[in-house]
Design a protein around this motif. Sequence first.
Motif, PDB file in Angstrom:
ATOM      1  N   LEU A   1       0.824  -1.210   0.000  1.00 31.86           N
ATOM      2  CA  LEU A   1       0.000   0.000   0.000  1.00 31.86           C
ATOM      3  C   LEU A   1       0.857   1.257   0.000  1.00 31.86           C
ATOM      4  O   LEU A   1       0.465   2.284  -0.561  1.00 31.86           O
TER       5      LEU A   1
ATOM      6  N   LEU B   1       1.451   2.520  -3.344  1.00 31.58           N
ATOM      7  CA  LEU B   1       0.273   3.119  -3.966  1.00 31.58           C
ATOM      8  C   LEU B   1      -0.112   4.458  -3.337  1.00 31.58           C
ATOM      9  O   LEU B   1      -1.027   5.122  -3.822  1.00 31.58           O
ATOM     10  N   THR B   2       0.544   4.846  -2.266  1.00 33.83           N
ATOM     11  CA  THR B   2       0.288   6.164  -1.677  1.00 33.83           C
ATOM     12  C   THR B   2       1.296   7.192  -2.172  1.00 33.83           C
ATOM     13  O   THR B   2       1.199   8.372  -1.819  1.00 33.83           O
TER      14      THR B   2
ATOM     15  N   ILE C   1      -0.286  -2.046  -8.761  1.00 32.19           N
ATOM     16  CA  ILE C   1      -1.663  -2.505  -8.541  1.00 32.19           C
ATOM     17  C   ILE C   1      -1.722  -4.029  -8.476  1.00 32.19           C
ATOM     18  O   ILE C   1      -2.436  -4.601  -7.639  1.00 32.19           O
TER      19      ILE C   1
ATOM     20  N   PHE D   1      -6.223   6.149  -5.476  1.00 35.38           N
ATOM     21  CA  PHE D   1      -5.424   5.391  -4.517  1.00 35.38           C
ATOM     22  C   PHE D   1      -4.750   6.272  -3.460  1.00 35.38           C
ATOM     23  O   PHE D   1      -4.754   5.939  -2.275  1.00 35.38           O
ATOM     24  N   SER D   2      -4.155   7.375  -3.883  1.00 37.04           N
ATOM     25  CA  SER D   2      -3.213   8.060  -2.997  1.00 37.04           C
ATOM     26  C   SER D   2      -3.678   9.367  -2.395  1.00 37.04           C
ATOM     27  O   SER D   2      -2.934   9.975  -1.625  1.00 37.04           O
TER      28      SER D   2
ATOM     29  N   ALA E   1      -5.777   3.421  -0.983  1.00 34.14           N
ATOM     30  CA  ALA E   1      -4.553   2.953  -0.332  1.00 34.14           C
ATOM     31  C   ALA E   1      -4.306   3.698   0.972  1.00 34.14           C
ATOM     32  O   ALA E   1      -3.874   3.101   1.969  1.00 34.14           O
TER      33      ALA E   1
END
Length: 455
Positions: free
Chosen positions: A61, A64-65, A267, A362-363, A370
């Motif tokens: 994760l 993805l951040t 991903i 995601f971020s 995420a």
Amino acid sequence: MGLTSVGIGSGLDIGGIVTALVNAESAGKIAKFDVNEGKINAQISGIGSLKSAMSEFNDKLTTLTESATFGSQKVALSSKSYLSASVDATAVTGSYQVKVEQLAQSQKVASAVVADKASTLGEGSLTIAVGGNDSFNIDVVATDTLTEIMNKINSSDDNSDVTATIINGELGPQLVLGSKNTGLDNIISVTATDTDGNTGLVDTFSMTEVTPAKNAIAYIDGVKVVSKKNTIEEAITGVSLTLTAADIDQTTTLTISKDTAKTKTAIEGFVEAYNSVMTTINSLTSYNAETEQAGILQGDALPRSIQSQMRNMLSSQYSTSDGNKMLANLGVTTTREGLLEVDSTKLTEAIAADKGAIAEMFSSEDTGLASKMSSLLDGYVQTGGIMDSRDTTLDEQLSRLTDSREQLNTRMAAFSARLYKQFNAMDLVVSSLNTQASDLQSRLDSLPGVVRNNS
């Protein structure tokens, strides 16, 4: 403790009887302790496996951040013979034609030829400067040779721009000064001063250029670019060029395109790590009807709560500048088993067409998938978190179980001592009665007129 061997008076195996009675009293409790200890250790192992899978997922994760995971660019060159290139996120997708006419190089100047590098040159000083930088002075004493002057230049605390070396040429040794920096802005100047009435230093250090300073010259789509270094960082937005060879007749095509592989890999790693967590939870909480085997944490609310919260986050929509998005829009869907699967083609197409929405999804801080899921997992796996609290509780249960074992051992030792005391007392009574009976029989046998019946 009393006698532990066969009873003297009674002939009973007192030790065996006491051991059997103690074992009968404690066996059930010990078996219960063993069962409970096995369950607790299994739970500790199960919590450890779950925490490990969640920590690995949390690491995925993190990628993805980070904004660098999304919208990154990559560069390709038709030839690597003349230059290399790197790009950052600000680079613009497109193609450029690059020609390198000239590489940047540093200037080198040489002193006059001397007869011998070990000969002295006179007394005085040298003032050396490069470009617009401050000059520095070298004091030369009467005993200094060309070698010693070279060493003084190289070791001077004020010298950051020049390297001195001696080259033994066909006509004799010469001191060569080279600029540490390339380009026309870094021209070397040397001023010699004699203080002993001779002209040895002035004559020797009337410098001659042996290698000219040059700026790098390149053409990008026909536009001339000049740089004092062989690295050109501002000619194309977000692109850094490093020139390695020059040939104005050769064209290198530089192509910048979106780097979809980095986002796709991140991903796919997310999906794989999520499935690992779900598989671990299912394994720990399931029940196999055929083998009648239950998972270590079956019925435990903790893993089921984690599973429920994570699934809710995955099925939610996330606000982006391109509207609400969810994983299904990227080709990531949920199977009947509750795991994730990826449609590779759809994911590639979604990333290629993306204009920033995937990064937002995601971020985005506090609201991205995420980011939110990482915050959730942190509460469980961080030091002092829920998992650590559960481990502490289980460790305390083991500690209490150990205390209970010790208490049982103490009680059984007292019980054993009491039994030995009672059986030994009985044995003494029986022994005394046997002795009295034997004595009475002996007296009766000795009475007059009493005939012993030997049959």
